[in-house]
Motif scaffolding. Sequence first.
Motif, PDB file in Angstrom:
ATOM      1  N   HIS A   1     -42.243   9.173-113.843  1.00  0.00           N
ATOM      2  CA  HIS A   1     -40.806   9.126-114.106  1.00  0.00           C
ATOM      3  C   HIS A   1     -40.465   7.985-115.047  1.00  0.00           C
ATOM      4  CE1 HIS A   1     -36.504   8.170-113.251  1.00  0.00           C
ATOM      5  NE2 HIS A   1     -36.419   9.470-113.445  1.00  0.00           N
ATOM      6  N   ARG A   2     -41.091   6.847-114.864  1.00  0.00           N
ATOM      7  CA  ARG A   2     -40.840   5.724-115.767  1.00  0.00           C
ATOM      8  C   ARG A   2     -41.258   6.079-117.190  1.00  0.00           C
ATOM      9  NH1 ARG A   2     -43.542  -0.354-115.324  1.00  0.00           N
ATOM     10  NH2 ARG A   2     -42.763  -1.141-117.327  1.00  0.00           N
ATOM     11  N   LEU A   3     -42.423   6.709-117.351  1.00  0.00           N
ATOM     12  CA  LEU A   3     -42.857   7.111-118.680  1.00  0.00           C
ATOM     13  C   LEU A   3     -41.879   8.104-119.310  1.00  0.00           C
ATOM     14  CD1 LEU A   3     -46.652   7.550-117.892  1.00  0.00           C
ATOM     15  CD2 LEU A   3     -45.664   5.796-119.371  1.00  0.00           C
ATOM     16  N   PHE A   4     -41.401   9.062-118.500  1.00  0.00           N
ATOM     17  CA  PHE A   4     -40.421  10.037-118.993  1.00  0.00           C
ATOM     18  C   PHE A   4     -39.159   9.342-119.497  1.00  0.00           C
ATOM     19  CE2 PHE A   4     -36.587  12.410-117.492  1.00  0.00           C
ATOM     20  CZ  PHE A   4     -36.498  13.296-118.561  1.00  0.00           C
ATOM     21  N   THR A   5     -38.622   8.420-118.718  1.00  0.00           N
ATOM     22  CA  THR A   5     -37.371   7.762-119.122  1.00  0.00           C
ATOM     23  C   THR A   5     -37.572   6.868-120.343  1.00  0.00           C
ATOM     24  OG1 THR A   5     -37.735   6.001-117.476  1.00  0.00           O
ATOM     25  CG2 THR A   5     -36.367   7.879-116.813  1.00  0.00           C
ATOM     26  N   GLU A   6     -38.772   6.352-120.540  1.00  0.00           N
ATOM     27  CA  GLU A   6     -39.040   5.586-121.767  1.00  0.00           C
ATOM     28  C   GLU A   6     -38.937   6.495-122.988  1.00  0.00           C
ATOM     29  OE1 GLU A   6     -42.827   3.702-121.240  1.00  0.00           O
ATOM     30  OE2 GLU A   6     -42.040   2.115-119.931  1.00  0.00           O
ATOM     31  N   HIS A   7     -39.392   7.737-122.856  1.00  0.00           N
ATOM     32  CA  HIS A   7     -39.252   8.696-123.962  1.00  0.00           C
ATOM     33  C   HIS A   7     -37.787   9.085-124.160  1.00  0.00           C
ATOM     34  CE1 HIS A   7     -43.503   9.001-124.553  1.00  0.00           C
ATOM     35  NE2 HIS A   7     -43.736   9.476-123.340  1.00  0.00           N
ATOM     36  N   VAL A   8     -37.044   9.219-123.069  1.00  0.00           N
ATOM     37  CA  VAL A   8     -35.611   9.519-123.181  1.00  0.00           C
ATOM     38  C   VAL A   8     -34.923   8.443-124.005  1.00  0.00           C
ATOM     39  CG1 VAL A   8     -33.443   9.751-121.916  1.00  0.00           C
ATOM     40  CG2 VAL A   8     -35.536  10.799-121.002  1.00  0.00           C
ATOM     41  N   ASP A   9     -35.212   7.194-123.685  1.00  0.00           N
ATOM     42  CA  ASP A   9     -34.563   6.088-124.383  1.00  0.00           C
ATOM     43  C   ASP A   9     -35.019   5.978-125.830  1.00  0.00           C
ATOM     44  OD1 ASP A   9     -33.271   5.496-122.005  1.00  0.00           O
ATOM     45  OD2 ASP A   9     -34.718   3.961-121.406  1.00  0.00           O
ATOM     46  N   ALA A  10     -36.265   6.372-126.097  1.00  0.00           N
ATOM     47  CA  ALA A  10     -36.801   6.240-127.457  1.00  0.00           C
ATOM     48  C   ALA A  10     -36.341   7.355-128.383  1.00  0.00           C
ATOM     49  CB  ALA A  10     -38.332   6.201-127.404  1.00  0.00           C
ATOM     50  N   HIS A  11     -36.198   8.584-127.872  1.00  0.00           N
ATOM     51  CA  HIS A  11     -35.795   9.713-128.725  1.00  0.00           C
ATOM     52  C   HIS A  11     -34.954  10.705-127.912  1.00  0.00           C
ATOM     53  CE1 HIS A  11     -39.387  11.421-126.820  1.00  0.00           C
ATOM     54  NE2 HIS A  11     -40.086  10.453-127.359  1.00  0.00           N
ATOM     55  N   PRO A  12     -33.725  10.337-127.587  1.00  0.00           N
ATOM     56  CA  PRO A  12     -32.886  11.178-126.725  1.00  0.00           C
ATOM     57  C   PRO A  12     -32.557  12.542-127.302  1.00  0.00           C
ATOM     58  CG  PRO A  12     -31.594   9.401-127.723  1.00  0.00           C
ATOM     59  CD  PRO A  12     -33.025   9.102-128.012  1.00  0.00           C
ATOM     60  N   ASP A  13     -32.548  12.675-128.635  1.00  0.00           N
ATOM     61  CA  ASP A  13     -32.140  13.943-129.249  1.00  0.00           C
ATOM     62  C   ASP A  13     -33.313  14.894-129.525  1.00  0.00           C
ATOM     63  OD1 ASP A  13     -29.474  13.133-129.289  1.00  0.00           O
ATOM     64  OD2 ASP A  13     -29.744  12.075-131.199  1.00  0.00           O
ATOM     65  N   ARG A  14     -34.526  14.469-129.209  1.00  0.00           N
ATOM     66  CA  ARG A  14     -35.684  15.352-129.405  1.00  0.00           C
ATOM     67  C   ARG A  14     -35.660  16.460-128.366  1.00  0.00           C
ATOM     68  NH1 ARG A  14     -41.295  12.405-129.318  1.00  0.00           N
ATOM     69  NH2 ARG A  14     -40.515  11.744-131.362  1.00  0.00           N
ATOM     70  N   ASP A  15     -36.078  17.661-128.763  1.00  0.00           N
ATOM     71  CA  ASP A  15     -36.209  18.743-127.793  1.00  0.00           C
ATOM     72  C   ASP A  15     -37.308  18.395-126.788  1.00  0.00           C
ATOM     73  OD1 ASP A  15     -34.262  20.230-129.014  1.00  0.00           O
ATOM     74  OD2 ASP A  15     -35.648  21.583-130.046  1.00  0.00           O
ATOM     75  N   ALA A  16     -36.962  18.466-125.505  1.00  0.00           N
ATOM     76  CA  ALA A  16     -37.949  18.242-124.452  1.00  0.00           C
ATOM     77  C   ALA A  16     -38.524  19.562-123.977  1.00  0.00           C
ATOM     78  CB  ALA A  16     -37.317  17.491-123.282  1.00  0.00           C
ATOM     79  N   VAL A  17     -37.645  20.545-123.756  1.00  0.00           N
ATOM     80  CA  VAL A  17     -38.049  21.851-123.244  1.00  0.00           C
ATOM     81  C   VAL A  17     -37.376  22.935-124.075  1.00  0.00           C
ATOM     82  CG1 VAL A  17     -38.198  23.354-121.219  1.00  0.00           C
ATOM     83  CG2 VAL A  17     -38.085  20.881-120.915  1.00  0.00           C
ATOM     84  N   VAL A  18     -38.126  23.983-124.355  1.00  0.00           N
ATOM     85  CA  VAL A  18     -37.561  25.212-124.921  1.00  0.00           C
ATOM     86  C   VAL A  18     -37.971  26.340-123.983  1.00  0.00           C
ATOM     87  CG1 VAL A  18     -37.469  26.791-126.866  1.00  0.00           C
ATOM     88  CG2 VAL A  18     -37.749  24.334-127.281  1.00  0.00           C
ATOM     89  N   ASP A  19     -36.983  27.005-123.362  1.00  0.00           N
ATOM     90  CA  ASP A  19     -37.298  28.124-122.466  1.00  0.00           C
ATOM     91  C   ASP A  19     -36.530  29.362-122.912  1.00  0.00           C
ATOM     92  OD1 ASP A  19     -34.704  27.646-121.637  1.00  0.00           O
ATOM     93  OD2 ASP A  19     -35.210  27.263-119.543  1.00  0.00           O
ATOM     94  N   ASP A  20     -36.463  30.359-122.078  1.00  0.00           N
ATOM     95  CA  ASP A  20     -35.805  31.607-122.459  1.00  0.00           C
ATOM     96  C   ASP A  20     -34.325  31.410-122.785  1.00  0.00           C
ATOM     97  OD1 ASP A  20     -38.198  32.871-122.057  1.00  0.00           O
ATOM     98  OD2 ASP A  20     -37.690  33.703-120.102  1.00  0.00           O
ATOM     99  N   ALA A  21     -33.740  30.316-122.274  1.00  0.00           N
ATOM    100  CA  ALA A  21     -32.322  30.055-122.517  1.00  0.00           C
ATOM    101  C   ALA A  21     -32.083  29.159-123.726  1.00  0.00           C
ATOM    102  CB  ALA A  21     -31.683  29.418-121.274  1.00  0.00           C
ATOM    103  N   GLY A  22     -33.164  28.664-124.360  1.00  0.00           N
ATOM    104  CA  GLY A  22     -33.000  27.820-125.528  1.00  0.00           C
ATOM    105  C   GLY A  22     -33.530  26.416-125.319  1.00  0.00           C
TER     106      GLY A  22
END
Length: 514
Positions: free
Chosen positions: A35-56
Amino acid sequence: MTWTSNTGVEIPDLVPASLRQEWVACGLCPGKDLHRLFTEHVDAHPDRDAVVDDAGPVTYADLDLMVSAAARTLTGAGLGPGDVVGIRMVNSRRAVVAELAVAAIGAVSLPFPAGRGDRDALSLLGRARAAGLLVDPGSDAPAGPLPHLRTTLALEAGCAPGTRPAPVVDPRQPARILVSSGSETEPKMVAYSHDAFAGGRANYVRALHRGDGPMRNLVLVPLSSSFGSCGVPVTIAALGGTLIVRERFDPAAALRLVAAHRPTHVFGVPTMLGRLADQHTGGRPPGLLALVSSGAALPPAVGKRCGDRFRTRVISVYGATDGVNCHDAGTGRPDPAVATIVITDEHGVLVPFGTRGEIRALGPMTPLSYVADPELNARYRSSGGWVRTGDEGFLDEHGVLHVTGRLRQVVLRGGLTISPAEVELHLSDHPAVAEAACVGVPDPDLGERLCACVVPRHGHQAPDLAALTTHLTATHDLEPRKLPERLLVLAALPLGPTGKVCRTTLTRLAAATP
């Protein structure tokens, strides 16, 4: 170190603590929880696509809000550190949120594929003494006794403002339990730490990338599978890349995703990749760097067809839930940043280059131990934490690993592992069956199919395949993927010199039967 759940399940780390510390000190493991690693990525690039699924697409910033909201739901339901939480969900943003939310409350996730029968679900949840179960909306908990299960939640994936969780988690403790049927009669559960995912397993996926920028990984297999664990804990939490998924595999739809979202890598079992190649006619898709095959041996003809059609690298990965990995077994060298691989005789003594023996592995990706199964730990883990794979192979004079077979009897059908022992056990109680054994027969599409070899009971007519599969489903709730697709009726099962069933002879007879 031994981690103990709130319901009393003990998960020891069979790797010496000094080795774990060494891998962190030299940078092979980050020493941080997922979770800490995930939030570090959130803070570093918040506008990057994390997930693309059937809904976009979903950005890292929006995924962070979803995870925080889901974590509050889990906490409100009484779940928290020390709990094991089952996840039975299809590939979607909801499944991603669920796994990250479990990490966000300091709990341990136990994902297993949706659509499987209740029999395996009850076995997994019961033996792990799971305190909670997360399911897709409209789904229910499996019907059966689960005395430790306190709550079943259907998670939505909505955004809601709120405080981001900040769990205090030792990265050496379990993060996720991987599930594989292997060669046992019940699904195996193997516990991996945060560091094993963010270190060894992430090192394996990172080494696949030869391009600039973040990885964009289209994962065709269920995220809840062992191979699928390269999705949430690795692609998102550890690497900060983009994870592309579909609820169900469909070759035409997967090719549309490749065209629309330009993955750098496509992960699938050989059957999936072969079916993609059969429908692909457009040459190398923009952005695609490699097709990654695992879960079963990649037939050379399928690998060549994939390379020719997509005009890109095809990487065959030798790996197992139990804790071993090597890119391009037969042409590649084991990566010590993932796992050191050695070959031993039956007594655990190293054998010379070129000599066949059992493949054993130890490194940053090595799991803690099997869950709720001391017998498996005793059988398949050796002194110092080494993993005994049960596979046969050799290292040549250049240090290249060659996998030559399996010491344990399993059947790999389209990347799914089937335990013949489990099917044999249930076939044997059919009233018309005196003896039963199951073997895999070669199949050009799926790799192998399961053949039931039976001896009729005296005074009974030999059952047909439909009668046997009806018995397996109606009496034992066996999943469709485990059902035999071929039948061989014999007067007696062939025996080897030791009196055991000779599976080599059975396999030859089954393969020659129309």
